[in-house]
Design a protein around this motif. Structure first.
Motif: not given
Length: 166
Positions: A115-124
Motif C-alpha cells: 500500500x503506497x501512501x502519499x507520505x513524504x515522511x522519512x523512513x515511513x
C-alpha cells in the motif's frame, strides 16, 4: 454503502485474502515497489493519504503480530516512532528492525499487498505481519493449550502494552 469499513474495493479485497504470517507493506510515496507487486496506490498528492492514516485504519481492520521498520524511525524520527507506538499500543504486536535494504530487497517482494501512501515522511515504510485473533483460536472450551507466543500476545493485549523496538 457499508458503514465503518474500508471503502476502497481493491484494498478491502486484498485484506480479505490475508492469512497468518502474510505481509502487508505500507510505504511512503517514494518507496521502490517491485514490478508485479499487488500494489494499492492511495497516494494522490504529497501528504495525502498519510501513512499514519493508513496504519490507523489497518490497526482496526486486521490482527498484526509484528511491525517491522527501519531503526531510523526510532533513532532519527521520534515523532513518527511515538505515533507508531500509539497506534499499536494494546494490539499485542511487537516491533522489530528491518533496514531499508531488507524492506526494499526482501520484504517488498514477499509482501502479499503493498500500500503506497502519499507520505513524504522519512523512513515511513512498515511491514505488517498478519496474525490471527489470539483469543479466538485457543479458547478454554476447546481444551487446546495455546502456544507460548499466543499466551504472550494475549498478555500484551490485556496489559495494554506499548510496543518498543528492541
Amino acid at each position: 454503502m457499508k458503514a465503518n469499513c474500508i471503502l476502497h474495493p481493491q484494498l478491502a479485497a486484498a485484506l480479505a485474502t490475508l492469512g497468518h504470517t502474510d505481509i502487508v507493506l505500507v510505504t511512503d510515496a517514494g518507496f521502490p515497489i517491485p514490478p508485479g507487486a499487488n500494489r494499492i496506490d492511495l497516494g494522490f498528492y504529497p501528504g495525502t493519504v498519510d501513512v499514519l492514516e493508513i496504519l490507523r485504519v489497518l490497526r482496526s481492520a486486521l490482527f498484526v503480530e509484528e511491525v517491522r521498520f527501519a531503526p531510523e524511525v526510532r533513532d532519527c524520527h521520534p515523532a513518527l516512532y511515538r505515533h507508531l507506538q500509539q497506534i499499536y499500543t494494546g494490539s499485542g504486536a511487537t516491533f522489530s528492525c528491518a533496514g531499508h535494504d531488507v524492506l526494499c530487497q526482501d520484504l517488498a517482494y514477499r509482501a502479499k499487498v503493498v500500500i503506497r501512501s502519499g507520505s513524504f515522511d522519512p523512513w515511513a515504510n512498515f511491514a505488517l505481519v498478519a496474525s490471527t485473533d489470539p483469543f479466538a483460536w485457543f479458547t478454554e472450551a476447546s481444551g487446546v493449550k495455546p502456544l507460548p507466543a499466543y499466551v504472550e500476545r494475549r498478555q500484551r493485549i490485556r496489559d495494554n502494552a506499548v510496543p518498543a523496538l528492541q
